[in-house]
Design an enzyme around this catalytic site. Structure first.
Site, PDB file in Angstrom:
ATOM      1  N   GLU A  77      25.213  55.179 -29.344  1.00 59.82           N
ATOM      2  CA  GLU A  77      24.781  56.348 -28.246  1.00 59.82           C
ATOM      3  C   GLU A  77      25.145  55.933 -26.989  1.00 59.82           C
ATOM      4  O   GLU A  77      25.740  56.675 -26.109  1.00 59.82           O
ATOM      5  CB  GLU A  77      23.628  56.741 -28.539  1.00 59.82           C
ATOM      6  N   ILE A  80      16.989  54.204 -29.788  1.00 59.79           N
ATOM      7  CA  ILE A  80      16.046  54.888 -29.800  1.00 59.79           C
ATOM      8  C   ILE A  80      16.174  56.460 -30.001  1.00 59.79           C
ATOM      9  O   ILE A  80      16.939  57.099 -29.158  1.00 59.79           O
ATOM     10  CB  ILE A  80      15.232  54.841 -28.597  1.00 59.79           C
ATOM     11  N   ASP A  81      15.952  57.029 -31.336  1.00 61.32           N
ATOM     12  CA  ASP A  81      16.177  58.490 -31.555  1.00 61.32           C
ATOM     13  C   ASP A  81      14.871  59.065 -31.155  1.00 61.32           C
ATOM     14  O   ASP A  81      13.740  58.675 -31.957  1.00 61.32           O
ATOM     15  CB  ASP A  81      16.532  58.686 -33.037  1.00 61.32           C
ATOM     16  N   ASP A  89      22.585  60.520 -34.465  1.00 66.47           N
ATOM     17  CA  ASP A  89      21.433  61.056 -34.613  1.00 66.47           C
ATOM     18  C   ASP A  89      21.151  61.284 -36.295  1.00 66.47           C
ATOM     19  O   ASP A  89      20.271  61.289 -36.780  1.00 66.47           O
ATOM     20  CB  ASP A  89      21.405  62.749 -34.088  1.00 66.47           C
TER      21      ASP A  89
HETATM   22  C1  IPD Z   1      17.669  63.562 -29.621  1.00 63.67           C
HETATM   23  C2  IPD Z   1      16.670  63.634 -30.767  1.00 63.67           C
HETATM   24  C3  IPD Z   1      16.437  65.262 -30.715  1.00 63.67           C
HETATM   25  C4  IPD Z   1      17.371  66.029 -31.063  1.00 63.67           C
HETATM   26  C5  IPD Z   1      18.521  65.966 -30.034  1.00 63.67           C
HETATM   27  C6  IPD Z   1      19.082  64.363 -29.942  1.00 63.67           C
HETATM   28  P1  IPD Z   1      17.804  61.016 -28.660  1.00 63.67           P
HETATM   29  O1  IPD Z   1      18.108  62.242 -29.782  1.00 63.67           O
HETATM   30  O2  IPD Z   1      17.074  63.244 -32.014  1.00 63.67           O
HETATM   31  O3  IPD Z   1      15.391  65.340 -31.949  1.00 63.67           O
HETATM   32  O4  IPD Z   1      17.057  67.468 -30.900  1.00 63.67           O
HETATM   33  O5  IPD Z   1      19.651  66.736 -30.157  1.00 63.67           O
HETATM   34  O6  IPD Z   1      19.811  64.200 -28.908  1.00 63.67           O
HETATM   35  O7  IPD Z   1      18.804  61.708 -27.283  1.00 63.67           O
HETATM   36  O8  IPD Z   1      16.470  61.214 -28.170  1.00 63.67           O
HETATM   37  O9  IPD Z   1      18.568  59.879 -28.908  1.00 63.67           O
HETATM   38 CA    CA Z   2      19.464  60.573 -31.087  1.00 65.32          CA
HETATM   39 CA    CA Z   3      19.187  57.794 -28.612  1.00 66.30          CA
END
Ligand code: IPD
Ligand code: CA
Ligand code: CA
Length: 263
Positions: A68, A88-89, A213
């Protein structure tokens, strides 16, 4: 290729990265914004991505890596073996709550999802899968998903999608929210997908996710008999942004037929 070995390595790297993240709570975090004021990135997102990419490229110099935060490379095809990594999600949760975030690693070979790892760091829950070889939560095999009627289902959906927004007419989703037993929103797509695979959620609906994701979660869910498509029941483009509708097969079909693909 020995996919069990690759799974073991990915699990051990995710564990190690989890340690690095937990230790970082003692240090000061640098938070920046990306595409908009709510799109956060921290020094830990970059550090963990670099850490994982170093591990993968050392062990598998010929594999491609899509991450990412852009530490990896531009990946324009799924030829060969491709690692898709979200370090980190749930960064917003990481910054604001220090919980409910995950490391997500999906490995695709010639376009087919082979290995998935989602590590829910604070809960120390490691979800992992090798295609056709079982999905697991820590050392416990996840059973095939049991169907549930919509009236008894719990669906993960963010409130954004049932208020006015630019991606979907909320009138389509409001009746789904009305009819199901309850809704949840955890703020980490990887955790929401892992929870569908574990039967804690019956479906997950969201309008726009990136490859990192959903790459791992899709493999986990399909292994236990669930379905992951876009909102209209079409296959995902693994290297692009997609709307995502994941869930138990019959429930997924019923919601598609009654609410999403009807005229
Ligand atoms: C996000 C998370 C969130 C989702 C967003 C993502 P990130 O990822 O998964 O739940 O609703 O669309 O972008 O930016 O925290 O890695
Ligand atoms: Ca994510
Ligand atoms: Ca992320």
């Amino acid at each position: 290729m020995n996919w069990d070995d690759i799974r073991d390595q990915a699990v051990s790297w995710a564990n190690e990265a989890g340690d690095v993240i937990r230790k970082s709570f003692e240090k000061e975090l640098t938070v920046e914004t990306k595409s908009n004021a709510d799109d956060l990135v921290t020094n830990m997102d970059r550090e963990v991505e670099q850490y994982l990419i170093d591990k993968v490229s050392e062990a598998y110099p010929h594999h491609k890596i899509l991450g990412e935060e852009g530490v990896g490379e531009e990946v324009s095809s799924l030829d060969g073996t491709v690692w898709i990594i979200d370090p980190i999600d749930g960064t917003m949760n990481f910054v604001h709550q220090q919980t409910n975030f995950a490391i997500s690693i999906g490995v695709y070979h010639e376009g087919v999802g082979m290995v998935g790892v989602i590590y829910n760091v604070i809960y120390d829950e490691m979800f992992h899968v090798v295609k056709d070889n079982g999905a697991y939560l820590n050392n416990v095999k996840l059973p095939d998903l049991e169907e549930v009627p919509i009236e008894k289902s719990i669906i993960a959906i963010n409130a954004t999608w049932i208020t006015n927004n630019k991606r979907i007419d909320p009138a389509r989703l409001i009746p789904v929210v009305d009819r199901c037993r309850g809704t949840r929103s955890y703020g980490s797509a990887a955790i929401e997908l892992a929870f569908v695979a574990a039967g804690r959620l019956d479906a997950y609906i969201t309008m726009r996710l990136s490859p990192w994701d959903f790459a791992a979660g899709k493999i986990l869910i399909e292994e236990v008999g669930g379905r992951v498509t876009n909102l209209y029941g079409e296959p995902l483009n693994i290297l692009d942004k997609n709307s995502i509708f994941a869930g138990k097969s019959d429930l997924h079909q019923q919601i598609l037929d009654e609410y999403l693909t009807n005229e």
